[in-house]
Design an enzyme around this catalytic site. Sequence first.
Site, mmCIF file in Angstrom:
data_model
loop_
_atom_site.group_PDB
_atom_site.id
_atom_site.type_symbol
_atom_site.label_atom_id
_atom_site.label_comp_id
_atom_site.label_asym_id
_atom_site.label_seq_id
_atom_site.Cartn_x
_atom_site.Cartn_y
_atom_site.Cartn_z
ATOM 1 N N ARG A 155 -85.825 42.531 21.219
ATOM 2 C CA ARG A 155 -86.330 42.971 19.902
ATOM 3 C C ARG A 155 -86.121 41.908 18.834
ATOM 4 N NH1 ARG A 155 -84.580 46.726 15.560
ATOM 5 N NH2 ARG A 155 -86.404 47.854 14.795
ATOM 6 N N ILE B 74 -91.059 47.060 11.219
ATOM 7 C CA ILE B 74 -91.017 47.300 12.663
ATOM 8 C C ILE B 74 -90.310 48.642 12.827
ATOM 9 C CG2 ILE B 74 -88.884 45.902 12.880
ATOM 10 C CD1 ILE B 74 -89.639 45.293 15.766
ATOM 11 N N SER B 75 -90.847 49.512 13.675
ATOM 12 C CA SER B 75 -90.298 50.862 13.800
ATOM 13 C C SER B 75 -88.874 50.842 14.344
ATOM 14 C CB SER B 75 -91.173 51.698 14.730
ATOM 15 O OG SER B 75 -92.486 51.762 14.245
ATOM 16 N N GLN B 76 -88.170 51.922 14.017
ATOM 17 C CA GLN B 76 -86.802 52.122 14.502
ATOM 18 C C GLN B 76 -86.842 52.259 16.039
ATOM 19 O OE1 GLN B 76 -85.587 55.834 12.867
ATOM 20 N NE2 GLN B 76 -83.735 55.932 14.127
#
Length: 198
Positions: free
Chosen positions: A25, A51-53
């Site tokens: 990530r 950016i999503s969790q």
Amino acid sequence: MIQNHIVARGICDANVLEAMLRIPRELFVALECREQAYEDKALPIGPGQTISQPYIVAYMTQMLLLEPTHRVLEVGTGTGYQTAILAQLSAQVHTVELDQNLTQEAAKRLAALGLDQNVAFRSGDGVEAWRDAGPFDRILVTAGSPTLPEALMTQLAIGGLMIVPVGRGKTQMMLRLRIRDGVRVEQPLIACRFVPLV
Ligand code: SAH
């Protein structure tokens, strides 16, 4: 991250966990955020976008019930983190992003990781951009939609599923939709907080 934030919160699909373990990530966040890449946080990726969790990425992926034969449409590529995970679990991913720079960067990033063989990128409006490529077995919208995106529903294959955060405020309800015997079935999943679909 996988142990503390994903498995600990109940994600148990081994394929999803394996796919996430393979994706660094830190390569999908801005340089200045790298130290936080493995915390369970959404992080900034540019003007007003995030950016999503990771937990939400894992949850949505698990709830999509992906099969290796599936054709998937993702709306909101961002930096391509969710795209990279979808690509490992399905036959083909079509991903669309409004921001041209994000699209180009995501395509380069996935190519560098050797994860772009079954991914097609396009810049444009998610609802319209891939009309020529549907229908899709799975549709995942990764930005908050003020109302149910009807135009996307028409791109869903028979037996298909769509996951979309719906709501006008800062938080949305994540819905899973399917058409069963010609009737739309809406399943509310969890409350969530996405940047709004533009
Ligand atoms: N899937 C990404 C989420 C990125 S945030 C991840 O894994 O982190 C949502 C993204 O949706 C933003 O990059 C934003 O630019 C994009 N977006 C917003 N409205 C859109 C639209 N109408 N069509 C396509 N992309 C859109």
